[in-house]
Design a protein around this motif. Sequence first.
Motif, PDB file in Angstrom:
ATOM      1  N   ARG A  27       0.830  -1.205   0.000  1.00 55.44           N
ATOM      2  CA  ARG A  27       0.000   0.000   0.000  1.00 55.44           C
ATOM      3  C   ARG A  27       0.861   1.250   0.000  1.00 55.44           C
ATOM      4  NH1 ARG A  27      -5.352  -0.896   1.152  1.00 55.44           N
ATOM      5  NH2 ARG A  27      -5.885  -3.012   1.793  1.00 55.44           N
ATOM      6  N   ALA A  28       1.947   1.252   0.744  1.00 55.25           N
ATOM      7  CA  ALA A  28       2.829   2.413   0.786  1.00 55.25           C
ATOM      8  C   ALA A  28       4.092   2.074   0.021  1.00 55.25           C
ATOM      9  CB  ALA A  28       3.173   2.770   2.237  1.00 55.25           C
ATOM     10  N   ALA A  29       4.270   2.718  -1.116  1.00 50.85           N
ATOM     11  CA  ALA A  29       5.411   2.403  -1.975  1.00 50.85           C
ATOM     12  C   ALA A  29       6.707   2.872  -1.339  1.00 50.85           C
ATOM     13  CB  ALA A  29       5.235   3.073  -3.335  1.00 50.85           C
ATOM     14  N   THR A  30       7.694   2.009  -1.385  1.00 46.80           N
ATOM     15  CA  THR A  30       9.026   2.385  -0.925  1.00 46.80           C
ATOM     16  C   THR A  30       9.672   3.262  -1.995  1.00 46.80           C
ATOM     17  OG1 THR A  30      10.084   0.503  -1.978  1.00 46.80           O
ATOM     18  CG2 THR A  30       9.188   0.151   0.240  1.00 46.80           C
ATOM     19  N   PRO A  31      10.803   3.931  -1.665  1.00 50.40           N
ATOM     20  CA  PRO A  31      11.484   4.723  -2.690  1.00 50.40           C
ATOM     21  C   PRO A  31      11.855   3.888  -3.919  1.00 50.40           C
ATOM     22  CG  PRO A  31      12.321   5.271  -0.521  1.00 50.40           C
ATOM     23  CD  PRO A  31      11.392   4.120  -0.336  1.00 50.40           C
ATOM     24  N   ALA A  32      12.268   2.626  -3.702  1.00 50.69           N
ATOM     25  CA  ALA A  32      12.629   1.779  -4.845  1.00 50.69           C
ATOM     26  C   ALA A  32      11.414   1.500  -5.711  1.00 50.69           C
ATOM     27  CB  ALA A  32      13.233   0.470  -4.350  1.00 50.69           C
ATOM     28  N   GLN A  33      10.262   1.253  -5.045  1.00 54.06           N
ATOM     29  CA  GLN A  33       9.045   0.994  -5.791  1.00 54.06           C
ATOM     30  C   GLN A  33       8.569   2.240  -6.527  1.00 54.06           C
ATOM     31  OE1 GLN A  33       6.745  -0.483  -2.509  1.00 54.06           O
ATOM     32  NE2 GLN A  33       7.018  -2.634  -3.136  1.00 54.06           N
ATOM     33  N   ALA A  34       8.772   3.396  -5.917  1.00 52.71           N
ATOM     34  CA  ALA A  34       8.368   4.637  -6.582  1.00 52.71           C
ATOM     35  C   ALA A  34       9.167   4.848  -7.857  1.00 52.71           C
ATOM     36  CB  ALA A  34       8.571   5.816  -5.628  1.00 52.71           C
ATOM     37  N   ALA A  35      10.426   4.407  -7.864  1.00 52.22           N
ATOM     38  CA  ALA A  35      11.255   4.518  -9.056  1.00 52.22           C
ATOM     39  C   ALA A  35      10.941   3.412 -10.049  1.00 52.22           C
ATOM     40  CB  ALA A  35      12.726   4.460  -8.665  1.00 52.22           C
ATOM     41  N   ASP A  36      10.183   2.405  -9.614  1.00 57.40           N
ATOM     42  CA  ASP A  36       9.823   1.282 -10.473  1.00 57.40           C
ATOM     43  C   ASP A  36       8.314   1.076 -10.367  1.00 57.40           C
ATOM     44  OD1 ASP A  36       9.944  -0.932 -12.098  1.00 57.40           O
ATOM     45  OD2 ASP A  36      10.688  -2.291 -10.545  1.00 57.40           O
ATOM     46  N   PRO A  37       7.532   1.971 -10.946  1.00 58.79           N
ATOM     47  CA  PRO A  37       6.081   1.955 -10.726  1.00 58.79           C
ATOM     48  C   PRO A  37       5.409   0.729 -11.347  1.00 58.79           C
ATOM     49  CG  PRO A  37       6.656   3.494 -12.474  1.00 58.79           C
ATOM     50  CD  PRO A  37       7.953   3.040 -11.862  1.00 58.79           C
ATOM     51  N   VAL A  38       4.251   0.402 -10.817  1.00 57.39           N
ATOM     52  CA  VAL A  38       3.434  -0.677 -11.352  1.00 57.39           C
ATOM     53  C   VAL A  38       2.742  -0.176 -12.606  1.00 57.39           C
ATOM     54  CG1 VAL A  38       1.434  -2.156 -10.921  1.00 57.39           C
ATOM     55  CG2 VAL A  38       3.109  -1.742  -9.100  1.00 57.39           C
ATOM     56  N   ALA A  39       2.929  -0.918 -13.720  1.00 60.71           N
ATOM     57  CA  ALA A  39       2.303  -0.528 -14.984  1.00 60.71           C
ATOM     58  C   ALA A  39       0.953  -1.193 -15.172  1.00 60.71           C
ATOM     59  CB  ALA A  39       3.222  -0.895 -16.149  1.00 60.71           C
ATOM     60  N   ALA A  40       0.755  -2.349 -14.527  1.00 60.83           N
ATOM     61  CA  ALA A  40      -0.521  -3.061 -14.612  1.00 60.83           C
ATOM     62  C   ALA A  40      -0.518  -4.146 -13.549  1.00 60.83           C
ATOM     63  CB  ALA A  40      -0.701  -3.686 -15.997  1.00 60.83           C
ATOM     64  N   THR A  41      -1.705  -4.652 -13.239  1.00 61.64           N
ATOM     65  CA  THR A  41      -1.807  -5.823 -12.373  1.00 61.64           C
ATOM     66  C   THR A  41      -2.706  -6.840 -13.073  1.00 61.64           C
ATOM     67  OG1 THR A  41      -3.720  -4.984 -11.143  1.00 61.64           O
ATOM     68  CG2 THR A  41      -1.530  -4.489 -10.255  1.00 61.64           C
ATOM     69  N   VAL A  42      -2.411  -8.099 -12.859  1.00 65.20           N
ATOM     70  CA  VAL A  42      -3.242  -9.183 -13.383  1.00 65.20           C
ATOM     71  C   VAL A  42      -3.596 -10.061 -12.198  1.00 65.20           C
ATOM     72  CG1 VAL A  42      -3.386 -11.111 -15.002  1.00 65.20           C
ATOM     73  CG2 VAL A  42      -2.035  -9.091 -15.606  1.00 65.20           C
ATOM     74  N   ASP A  43      -4.849 -10.040 -11.798  1.00 66.03           N
ATOM     75  CA  ASP A  43      -5.286 -10.722 -10.587  1.00 66.03           C
ATOM     76  C   ASP A  43      -4.443 -10.299  -9.393  1.00 66.03           C
ATOM     77  OD1 ASP A  43      -7.442 -12.001 -11.621  1.00 66.03           O
ATOM     78  OD2 ASP A  43      -6.679 -14.044 -11.352  1.00 66.03           O
TER      79      ASP A  43
END
Length: 293
Positions: A27-43
């Motif tokens: 739920r809370a993106a880490t700095p690494a995740q913010a630099a590597d955003p989610v482009a889509a989710t499948v299930d």
Amino acid sequence: MPVRSGVLPRLSAAGLACILCWPLASRAATPAQAADPVAATVDGKPIRLSDVQAEAARLPPNLQALPPATLYPMLLTRMIDARALVLAARRQKLQDTKAVKAQIALATDQVLENALLSKEVKPQITEAAIHALYDKTIAGKPGAEEVHARHILVPTKEQAEKIIAELNKGGDFAALAKKYSKDPGAADGGDLGFFKKTDMVPAFADAAFALKPGTYTKTPVHTQFGWHVIQVLARRQAPPPTFAEAAPKLRQKVLRAAVEKAIAQARAGVKVQTFPKALPAATPAAPAAPAAK
């Protein structure tokens, strides 16, 4: 002339069969995740920007050259399709079928084979190793022999024989090439410049390298392009290739040697038995037809 020797592809079978082991998006993106955003989710399983980038890196160079704004949306669609197909297959328990298990085992073996070769071989493909091979096999040694030749290309043997007859009477080779040759270089008198034996098709090269400077073929030379009359103007020893010129082929030699070494080491660590009788026997040759009486 003698010859010198926007749709994206579907994902690989390995990619389609890949088990979805992606981490759940927090739920809370880490700095690494913010630099590597989610482009889509499948299930609920994320496809991140880095996943799309990794898939793009596996594409052919011409597709990698597409602008990311064009390439990435198309690639993301294909990745979503692949994830959806994998999930559908898993819901149908296809991974538990005998045929699919066999394919997964085969794919696993291939991945392990490639992983071992990469681990053992990559460290040996160094500039130092390539330079060492260059120094050992090329540097300071004479280059390949070259000949400077010209030729006349015509469609029939008879026409080539007539041209040779004219040359025998003192005809000018360049003038005859301009008049009769079907080769694109006819306007230059059929001049091919200097070339190595490996640069030409075998029949042409053998005939040219058998000639002394100033002589021409006394019989027509046949190749897949037609009938040739060849004249050699000069011979020379070419300088050895520079390191930059030789490096691509030397790299392949170092690679092959490293692969062969890795295979030999792997085989030395296992016990091998072969049973030739288990293999199909060679089909016996058909008897020769009796000579006609």
